[in-house]
Design a protein around this motif. Structure first.
Motif, PDB file in Angstrom:
ATOM      1  N   CYS A 550     182.854 123.809 107.746  1.00  0.00           N
ATOM      2  CA  CYS A 550     181.415 123.551 107.591  1.00  0.00           C
ATOM      3  C   CYS A 550     181.069 122.999 108.989  1.00  0.00           C
ATOM      4  O   CYS A 550     181.546 121.638 109.399  1.00  0.00           O
ATOM      5  N   HIS A 551     180.112 123.277 109.483  1.00  0.00           N
ATOM      6  CA  HIS A 551     179.709 122.719 110.919  1.00  0.00           C
ATOM      7  C   HIS A 551     178.388 122.130 111.103  1.00  0.00           C
ATOM      8  O   HIS A 551     177.333 122.868 110.386  1.00  0.00           O
ATOM      9  N   HIS A 552     178.071 120.955 111.590  1.00  0.00           N
ATOM     10  CA  HIS A 552     177.189 120.493 111.780  1.00  0.00           C
ATOM     11  C   HIS A 552     176.446 121.247 113.383  1.00  0.00           C
ATOM     12  O   HIS A 552     176.907 121.207 114.462  1.00  0.00           O
ATOM     13  N   LYS A 553     175.318 121.643 113.020  1.00  0.00           N
ATOM     14  CA  LYS A 553     174.494 122.342 114.186  1.00  0.00           C
ATOM     15  C   LYS A 553     174.239 121.146 115.176  1.00  0.00           C
ATOM     16  O   LYS A 553     174.630 121.842 116.407  1.00  0.00           O
ATOM     17  N   ILE A 554     173.871 120.112 114.884  1.00  0.00           N
ATOM     18  CA  ILE A 554     173.753 119.221 116.028  1.00  0.00           C
ATOM     19  C   ILE A 554     174.724 118.022 115.728  1.00  0.00           C
ATOM     20  O   ILE A 554     174.845 117.431 114.393  1.00  0.00           O
ATOM     21  N   PRO A 555     175.735 118.066 116.674  1.00  0.00           N
ATOM     22  CA  PRO A 555     176.855 117.116 115.988  1.00  0.00           C
ATOM     23  C   PRO A 555     176.493 115.685 115.725  1.00  0.00           C
ATOM     24  O   PRO A 555     175.393 115.251 116.299  1.00  0.00           O
ATOM     25  N   LYS A 556     177.157 114.893 115.098  1.00  0.00           N
ATOM     26  CA  LYS A 556     176.930 113.678 114.801  1.00  0.00           C
ATOM     27  C   LYS A 556     177.015 112.857 116.085  1.00  0.00           C
ATOM     28  O   LYS A 556     175.899 111.697 116.124  1.00  0.00           O
ATOM     29  N   SER A 557     177.751 113.018 116.840  1.00  0.00           N
ATOM     30  CA  SER A 557     177.818 112.347 118.047  1.00  0.00           C
ATOM     31  C   SER A 557     176.687 112.444 118.972  1.00  0.00           C
ATOM     32  O   SER A 557     176.424 111.472 119.819  1.00  0.00           O
ATOM     33  N   LEU A 558     175.767 113.628 118.670  1.00  0.00           N
ATOM     34  CA  LEU A 558     174.673 113.753 119.379  1.00  0.00           C
ATOM     35  C   LEU A 558     173.198 113.460 118.406  1.00  0.00           C
ATOM     36  O   LEU A 558     172.112 113.874 118.868  1.00  0.00           O
ATOM     37  N   GLY A 559     173.618 112.775 117.450  1.00  0.00           N
ATOM     38  CA  GLY A 559     172.448 112.329 116.446  1.00  0.00           C
ATOM     39  C   GLY A 559     172.161 113.019 115.265  1.00  0.00           C
ATOM     40  O   GLY A 559     171.118 113.195 114.582  1.00  0.00           O
ATOM     41  N   GLY A 560     173.066 114.082 115.089  1.00  0.00           N
ATOM     42  CA  GLY A 560     173.113 115.137 113.866  1.00  0.00           C
ATOM     43  C   GLY A 560     173.329 114.242 112.704  1.00  0.00           C
ATOM     44  O   GLY A 560     174.079 113.008 112.601  1.00  0.00           O
ATOM     45  N   ASP A 561     172.917 114.997 111.220  1.00  0.00           N
ATOM     46  CA  ASP A 561     173.295 114.163 110.300  1.00  0.00           C
ATOM     47  C   ASP A 561     173.638 115.207 109.363  1.00  0.00           C
ATOM     48  O   ASP A 561     174.183 116.420 109.551  1.00  0.00           O
ATOM     49  N   ASP A 562     173.792 114.898 108.016  1.00  0.00           N
ATOM     50  CA  ASP A 562     174.695 115.516 106.824  1.00  0.00           C
ATOM     51  C   ASP A 562     173.592 116.214 106.159  1.00  0.00           C
ATOM     52  O   ASP A 562     173.927 116.829 105.016  1.00  0.00           O
TER      53      ASP A 562
END
Length: 620
Positions: A550-562
């Protein structure tokens, strides 16, 4: 790659394509089908591709974080380089001595304890290397109607076969045979001879297996018999032991040679019924099997013959208390968590005017299974009551209920069983979770799709809880004999089967949640998997339970969420390609995936969201 090859690749299930081992496994299977012998398997076992595939398979296994007799787990092995893993396995196998096995005990349904032997993580990788090479050879020789611990086969296939023999073939007498401590009493000498008889003639491989069988168990010493449950290779070895029984039962009736060739199985079976042969059919799931017969006299003879055969041929004893003959018109027979019988439903009229009583299957959950589920659900409700993270535990409760529904829905009267369970559990839920109850809340897409019509959905901590009694019967599908991982035609059938079993894979996903991730993540990834119909968003490949990320389109390190919108389900190699930064790694995944232009554009869009540079070339 031309368009025809692209189509073929996308529609063919190739679990082993990671390291180009599929062609080798296909060759082993076809050679075994031709009854040829194998003398140089050791070289295949220690090949780089086979070892790395074994590591990848073990890594995706939930048990890989469980330690054996030493403190190491897969987390330690992950730190090794590919060369270190390959060199380690090869060096160990030069003069193989297995490390001691850790013994643990888990409770059985009857209150007794089941012993499990847990090898070290290093030995599990070695066992997986051997299993991958031996499995295609054994699959070519195994009996069609054994279902336990085999690829693409399940308990539901065994139940479906039972239904067929009871309702369509009118076989209403069943011999239930219980082997005393099967896994602990397998004769090593007999097993090694059976392996040799299958065509596995490589003495180095047989010697390694012999050492594995005699491995020391901590607190118990060297083992002189048995294949300890818990090992990677044990299920395959247990099937080798009982495969001889399967074919012996088959030879007594359906597999008996005939003078004439018949156009179909039905015609052959009809002709054999006119002979003096005893009609019998075996359905086996691991060491749990039933033998269906036409009449009581035949069942009595079969019971005596099988008991004697197991003792003389396999040195196995049966339990006199649990081995019995059941008339399915009068009594239930339990199997794999269900109890089943037949009941009269009208008269069957044939074209020639002949009439016959019509019987249909009646099945429901066994009493043991009902009590076990009640206890499990009550325990989870108590956990929710005292948990600091009740939302996570409520999601886990939903996972349990969905999994139970997915397995037991093959019972014809499953609603009755789950109404009993709900009646017993809801009282506990009302008393213990009354402070957490809310008037409304959120539903994920799985609940909305499968339970949206129910008026019994209740909310706790703002999360919808699956109604326990809301379940419908779904007749189990019979296993297609041609389904196989080692033929082109068979893999296409596996692919089609995965399309039809989306709910079972979602049930597996729900059980594999991670406490370190948020409830929102664990919940939304299931919704995304369901929305994508269990396919990779890029390649459209049908995904197995452990075959995806399961991939985060915008990574959490760049401000993405769940959030649901920020998640996407991908095939593992595709996910690795999206995050790859080294040129050789990118080239490796491109060669293996053979992406089309449109697919590569989608990969680049996701890479851009991760602030990674665009991939501009596809390696031919």
């Amino acid at each position: 790659m031309n368009s025809n090859q692209e189509f073929k690749k996308k529609n063919t299930l190739r679990y082993n394509e990671y390291y180009d081992t599929q062609e080798i496994f296909d060759w082993l299977y076809n050679k075994s089908k031709r009854n040829e012998n194998f003398y140089k398997l050791y070289e295949l076992i220690i090949s780089r591709e086979n070892i790395l595939l074994a590591y990848r398979t073990i890594k995706s296994n939930r048990g890989s974080t469980t330690r054996g007799s030493n403190p190491y787990t897969i987390k330690d092995i992950k730190k090794w380089s590919e060369k270190e893993i390959v060199d380690y396995v090869r060096k160990r196998l030069e003069n193989y001595n297995p490390q001691p096995v850790r013994r643990i005990f888990i409770p059985k349904h009857n209150g007794k304890m089941r012993p499990l032997g847990i090898p070290t993580i290093e030995d599990r990788i070695i066992q997986q290397c051997i299993k991958q090479v031996l499995e295609p050879i054994c699959e070519a020789k195994f009996y069609d109607y054994s279902y336990g611990f085999r690829p693409n086969r399940s308990a539901k296939h065994a139940i479906s076969r039972c239904y067929h023999l009871m309702q369509r073939a009118d076989l209403h007498y069943v011999v239930d045979v219980d082997i005393k401590g099967f896994f602990d009493n397998v004769n090593h000498g007999k097993l090694l001879k059976q392996i040799y008889a299958l065509g596995i003639r490589d003495k180095r491989v047989i010697s390694i297996i012999s050492k594995m069988l005699k491995c020391e168990v901590i607190g118990e010493g060297i083992q002189n018999k048995g294949t300890p449950q818990g090992g990677i290779l044990s299920p395959l070895l247990s099937n080798i032991v009982l495969n001889e029984l399967d074919w012996w039962i088959d030879s007594q009736f359906f597999g008996h040679p005939t003078k004439h060739k018949y156009s179909c199985q039905l015609a052959q079976s009809t002709a054999l019924k006119k002979s003096n042969l005893k009609e019998m059919y075996i359905v086996r799931y691991a060491d749990d099997f039933k033998i269906f017969c036409r009449d009581y006299q035949t069942a009595c003879k079969v019971k005596i013959a099988v008991t004697k055969w197991l003792k003389e041929r396999l040195k196995l004893d049966i339990s006199d208390e649990k081995t019995k003959i059941t008339n399915l018109k009068n009594n239930y027979s339990e199997y794999l968590g269900l109890k089943m019988k037949v009941h009269r439903k009208g008269i069957k009229v044939y074209s020639n005017g002949r009439q016959k009583e019509k019987f249909v299957v009646k099945s429901m959950m066994s009493n043991k299974a009902v009590n076990r589920l009640i206890n499990n659900l009550k325990m989870q409700i108590k956990t929710i009551q005292h948990s600091e993270k009740p939302k996570y535990e409520i999601a886990k409760l939903n996972q349990m209920i969905f999994g139970y529904h997915n397995y037991y829905d093959s019972a014809t009267h499953v609603c009755k069983s789950f109404h009993i369970i709900e009646y017993k559990v809801m009282k506990c839920m009302k008393n213990r979770l009354k402070e957490l109850k809310t008037s409304n809340g959120s539903r994920n897409k799985v609940i909305e799709k499968n339970y949206g019509e129910s008026k019994a959905i209740k909310y706790y901590c703002g999360i919808a809880v699956i109604p326990i009694a809301y379940i419908k019967t779904r007749p189990p599908m019979q296993f297609k004999i041609k389904t196989c991982n080692y033929t082109e035609e068979g893999r296409e059938l596996v692919h089609d089967y995965l399309k039809m079993t989306l709910s079972s894979r979602i049930a597996d996903m729900m059980r594999i949640s991670n406490v370190d991730n948020s409830v929102e993540y664990n919940d939304n990834r299931i919704s995304v998997f369901s929305a994508q119909n269990g396919q990779c968003a890029i390649t459209k490949r049908i995904l197995r339970t452990f075959d995806f990320h399961c991939h985060h389109k915008i990574p959490k390190s760049l401000g993405g969420d769940d959030s649901y919108q920020n998640l996407i389900i991908l095939y593992r190699p595709v996910h690795a390609l999206i995050h790859a930064t080294r040129e050789e790694t990118i080239e490796k995944w491109l060669n293996q995936l053979a992406l089309s232009k449109d697919q590569l554009e989608k990969v680049n869009k996701l890479r851009k969201l991760c602030n990674l540079k665009e991939i501009t070339q596809i390696e031919e």
